[in-house]
Scaffold this motif. Structure first.
Motif, PDB file in Angstrom:
ATOM      1  N   TYR A  67      31.877  41.651  45.889  1.00 35.14           N
ATOM      2  CA  TYR A  67      30.579  41.560  46.553  1.00 35.14           C
ATOM      3  C   TYR A  67      30.464  42.505  47.742  1.00 35.14           C
ATOM      4  CZ  TYR A  67      28.719  37.655  43.881  1.00 35.14           C
ATOM      5  OH  TYR A  67      28.214  36.885  42.884  1.00 35.14           O
ATOM      6  N   GLN A  68      31.573  42.834  48.382  1.00 33.54           N
ATOM      7  CA  GLN A  68      31.523  43.757  49.512  1.00 33.54           C
ATOM      8  C   GLN A  68      31.023  45.134  49.095  1.00 33.54           C
ATOM      9  OE1 GLN A  68      35.456  43.718  51.195  1.00 33.54           O
ATOM     10  NE2 GLN A  68      34.852  42.308  52.807  1.00 33.54           N
ATOM     11  N   TYR A  69      31.343  45.538  47.864  1.00 32.35           N
ATOM     12  CA  TYR A  69      30.917  46.852  47.389  1.00 32.35           C
ATOM     13  C   TYR A  69      29.569  46.813  46.702  1.00 32.35           C
ATOM     14  CZ  TYR A  69      35.347  48.836  48.716  1.00 32.35           C
ATOM     15  OH  TYR A  69      36.417  49.278  49.432  1.00 32.35           O
ATOM     16  N   ASN A  70      28.935  45.646  46.606  1.00 33.91           N
ATOM     17  CA  ASN A  70      27.577  45.489  46.109  1.00 33.91           C
ATOM     18  C   ASN A  70      27.348  46.185  44.759  1.00 33.91           C
ATOM     19  OD1 ASN A  70      25.005  44.524  46.162  1.00 33.91           O
ATOM     20  ND2 ASN A  70      24.203  46.190  47.427  1.00 33.91           N
ATOM     21  N   ILE A  79      45.493  46.903  46.938  1.00 32.22           N
ATOM     22  CA  ILE A  79      45.311  47.547  45.624  1.00 32.22           C
ATOM     23  C   ILE A  79      44.002  47.128  44.975  1.00 32.22           C
ATOM     24  CG2 ILE A  79      47.770  47.935  45.256  1.00 32.22           C
ATOM     25  CD1 ILE A  79      47.823  45.557  43.381  1.00 32.22           C
ATOM     26  N   LEU A  80      43.510  45.921  45.285  1.00 34.33           N
ATOM     27  CA  LEU A  80      42.214  45.497  44.755  1.00 34.33           C
ATOM     28  C   LEU A  80      41.087  46.343  45.335  1.00 34.33           C
ATOM     29  CD1 LEU A  80      40.573  43.461  43.067  1.00 34.33           C
ATOM     30  CD2 LEU A  80      40.491  42.005  45.094  1.00 34.33           C
ATOM     31  N   LYS A  81      41.114  46.577  46.638  1.00 38.44           N
ATOM     32  CA  LYS A  81      40.076  47.408  47.264  1.00 38.44           C
ATOM     33  C   LYS A  81      40.108  48.829  46.705  1.00 38.44           C
ATOM     34  CE  LYS A  81      39.358  44.976  51.567  1.00 38.44           C
ATOM     35  NZ  LYS A  81      39.363  45.028  53.015  1.00 38.44           N
ATOM     36  N   ARG A  82      41.292  49.356  46.512  1.00 37.16           N
ATOM     37  CA  ARG A  82      41.413  50.698  45.940  1.00 37.16           C
ATOM     38  C   ARG A  82      40.846  50.753  44.532  1.00 37.16           C
ATOM     39  NH1 ARG A  82      47.520  52.354  47.822  1.00 37.16           N
ATOM     40  NH2 ARG A  82      47.022  52.753  50.008  1.00 37.16           N
ATOM     41  N   LYS A  83      41.122  49.732  43.737  1.00 35.84           N
ATOM     42  CA  LYS A  83      40.635  49.697  42.353  1.00 35.84           C
ATOM     43  C   LYS A  83      39.109  49.583  42.313  1.00 35.84           C
ATOM     44  CE  LYS A  83      41.312  49.464  37.942  1.00 35.84           C
ATOM     45  NZ  LYS A  83      41.905  50.557  37.193  1.00 35.84           N
ATOM     46  N   ILE A  84      38.537  48.727  43.157  1.00 31.08           N
ATOM     47  CA  ILE A  84      37.077  48.572  43.177  1.00 31.08           C
ATOM     48  C   ILE A  84      36.418  49.870  43.641  1.00 31.08           C
ATOM     49  CG2 ILE A  84      35.158  47.328  44.235  1.00 31.08           C
ATOM     50  CD1 ILE A  84      36.984  44.858  44.283  1.00 31.08           C
ATOM     51  N   PHE A  85      37.018  50.500  44.642  1.00 30.68           N
ATOM     52  CA  PHE A  85      36.489  51.779  45.112  1.00 30.68           C
ATOM     53  C   PHE A  85      36.544  52.825  43.999  1.00 30.68           C
ATOM     54  CE2 PHE A  85      36.944  55.905  47.208  1.00 30.68           C
ATOM     55  CZ  PHE A  85      35.787  55.906  47.963  1.00 30.68           C
ATOM     56  N   GLU A  86      37.632  52.841  43.252  1.00 24.95           N
ATOM     57  CA  GLU A  86      37.767  53.786  42.137  1.00 24.95           C
ATOM     58  C   GLU A  86      36.742  53.497  41.049  1.00 24.95           C
ATOM     59  OE1 GLU A  86      40.929  54.738  38.550  1.00 24.95           O
ATOM     60  OE2 GLU A  86      41.585  53.571  40.259  1.00 24.95           O
ATOM     61  N   LEU A  87      36.514  52.226  40.742  1.00 24.29           N
ATOM     62  CA  LEU A  87      35.511  51.872  39.732  1.00 24.29           C
ATOM     63  C   LEU A  87      34.118  52.281  40.171  1.00 24.29           C
ATOM     64  CD1 LEU A  87      36.774  48.333  38.673  1.00 24.29           C
ATOM     65  CD2 LEU A  87      36.877  50.428  37.329  1.00 24.29           C
ATOM     66  N   ASN A  88      33.810  52.106  41.457  1.00 21.79           N
ATOM     67  CA  ASN A  88      32.499  52.532  41.975  1.00 21.79           C
ATOM     68  C   ASN A  88      32.344  54.035  41.869  1.00 21.79           C
ATOM     69  OD1 ASN A  88      31.038  50.287  42.618  1.00 21.79           O
ATOM     70  ND2 ASN A  88      31.887  50.101  44.659  1.00 21.79           N
ATOM     71  N   ASP A 120      30.787  41.620  35.813  1.00 23.33           N
ATOM     72  CA  ASP A 120      31.814  41.051  34.939  1.00 23.33           C
ATOM     73  C   ASP A 120      32.941  42.039  34.676  1.00 23.33           C
ATOM     74  OD1 ASP A 120      30.536  38.628  34.751  1.00 23.33           O
ATOM     75  OD2 ASP A 120      29.433  39.162  32.935  1.00 23.33           O
ATOM     76  N   ASP A 121      32.622  43.306  34.557  1.00 26.02           N
ATOM     77  CA  ASP A 121      33.657  44.322  34.357  1.00 26.02           C
ATOM     78  C   ASP A 121      34.568  44.406  35.577  1.00 26.02           C
ATOM     79  OD1 ASP A 121      32.563  44.916  31.892  1.00 26.02           O
ATOM     80  OD2 ASP A 121      31.362  46.576  32.668  1.00 26.02           O
ATOM     81  N   TYR A 122      33.984  44.365  36.761  1.00 22.88           N
ATOM     82  CA  TYR A 122      34.772  44.405  37.987  1.00 22.88           C
ATOM     83  C   TYR A 122      35.671  43.181  38.090  1.00 22.88           C
ATOM     84  CZ  TYR A 122      32.170  48.307  40.033  1.00 22.88           C
ATOM     85  OH  TYR A 122      31.634  49.534  40.302  1.00 22.88           O
ATOM     86  N   LEU A 123      35.138  42.018  37.730  1.00 23.50           N
ATOM     87  CA  LEU A 123      35.917  40.789  37.786  1.00 23.50           C
ATOM     88  C   LEU A 123      37.092  40.864  36.813  1.00 23.50           C
ATOM     89  CD1 LEU A 123      36.304  37.920  38.854  1.00 23.50           C
ATOM     90  CD2 LEU A 123      34.750  37.144  37.048  1.00 23.50           C
ATOM     91  N   GLN A 124      36.835  41.334  35.616  1.00 22.82           N
ATOM     92  CA  GLN A 124      37.906  41.457  34.628  1.00 22.82           C
ATOM     93  C   GLN A 124      38.978  42.443  35.096  1.00 22.82           C
ATOM     94  OE1 GLN A 124      36.588  42.764  30.777  1.00 22.82           O
ATOM     95  NE2 GLN A 124      38.437  42.039  29.777  1.00 22.82           N
ATOM     96  N   GLU A 125      38.552  43.553  35.678  1.00 25.57           N
ATOM     97  CA  GLU A 125      39.518  44.511  36.213  1.00 25.57           C
ATOM     98  C   GLU A 125      40.340  43.883  37.335  1.00 25.57           C
ATOM     99  OE1 GLU A 125      40.426  47.688  35.513  1.00 25.57           O
ATOM    100  OE2 GLU A 125      39.110  47.812  33.785  1.00 25.57           O
ATOM    101  N   GLY A 126      39.692  43.077  38.187  1.00 22.78           N
ATOM    102  CA  GLY A 126      40.397  42.409  39.272  1.00 22.78           C
ATOM    103  C   GLY A 126      41.432  41.429  38.764  1.00 22.78           C
ATOM    104  N   LEU A 127      41.098  40.685  37.711  1.00 23.58           N
ATOM    105  CA  LEU A 127      42.040  39.727  37.142  1.00 23.58           C
ATOM    106  C   LEU A 127      43.221  40.438  36.477  1.00 23.58           C
ATOM    107  CD1 LEU A 127      39.502  37.152  35.670  1.00 23.58           C
ATOM    108  CD2 LEU A 127      40.864  36.943  37.748  1.00 23.58           C
ATOM    109  N   MET A 128      42.954  41.532  35.783  1.00 27.12           N
ATOM    110  CA  MET A 128      44.060  42.296  35.183  1.00 27.12           C
ATOM    111  C   MET A 128      44.946  42.901  36.263  1.00 27.12           C
ATOM    112  SD  MET A 128      42.465  44.080  31.740  1.00 27.12           S
ATOM    113  CE  MET A 128      41.447  45.216  32.629  1.00 27.12           C
ATOM    114  N   LEU A 129      44.322  43.355  37.339  1.00 22.92           N
ATOM    115  CA  LEU A 129      45.075  43.919  38.449  1.00 22.92           C
ATOM    116  C   LEU A 129      45.930  42.842  39.118  1.00 22.92           C
ATOM    117  CD1 LEU A 129      45.456  46.567  40.020  1.00 22.92           C
ATOM    118  CD2 LEU A 129      43.714  45.751  41.582  1.00 22.92           C
TER     119      LEU A 129
END
Length: 162
Positions: free
Chosen positions: A38-41, A80-89, A48-57
């Motif tokens: 939610y921080q990256y809006n 590592i979660l913040k880095r992954k979300i930033f990369e997905l964005n 759902d894709d972000y959530l799934q990536e977070g769970l796999m991470l």
């Protein structure tokens, strides 16, 4: 009932593949995954894709975490979660492709019935070759001795005028 700390749970998951320990860790850190997403809006479409990536991470972080590195699991996973979300964005496409897009959604009006009086001479030529005859853009550019970009621009102007 004994309360386990993160290090005990991680030990159980890494060495004994304990599913219950993994579920407890997942329950504890799932809210952190939601918060960071939610921080990256992100768009609702990608949530759902972000959530799934977070769970796999999370699964990967549990398996590679080393206590001797001097960081807590919470800080390690959050980093590592913040880095992954930033990369997905960053890798998110800047456009969306619609498969069922129709230039003329009104079925009652055919392409030949569209009023083209307000188009320029060049736009009329492009309209007939591209929309009526379904010719390729590079072929139209070659025949009309124009650049491909000029043909794309003409198509854009035609769509706006129609």
């Amino acid at each position: 009932m004994h309360r386990y700390n993160d290090y005990e749970l991680i030990y159980l998951v890494q060495n004994e593949n304990c599913e219950e320990a993994f579920k407890k860790l997942l329950g504890k850190y799932k809210l952190m995954i939601y918060k960071n997403i939610y921080q990256y809006n992100p768009d609702k479409f990608y949530f759902d894709d972000y959530l799934q990536e977070g769970l796999m991470l999370m699964n990967k972080a549990i398996n590679i975490f080393e206590e001797r590195r001097g960081k807590t699991f919470t800080r390690f996973f959050e980093l590592i979660l913040k880095r992954k979300i930033f990369e997905l964005n960053r890798k998110k496409p800047l456009y969306e492709i619609y498969d069922d897009f129709e230039m003329f959604p009104d079925k009652e009006q055919s392409i030949e019935e569209i009023d083209t009086e307000h188009l320029t001479k060049f736009e009329n030529i492009v309209f007939n070759k591209y929309f009526v005859e379904n010719q390729n853009i590079s072929y139209i550019a070659e025949v009309e001795n124009k650049s491909v970009k000029q043909i794309y621009n003409a198509i854009y102007r035609i769509k706006n005028k129609i």
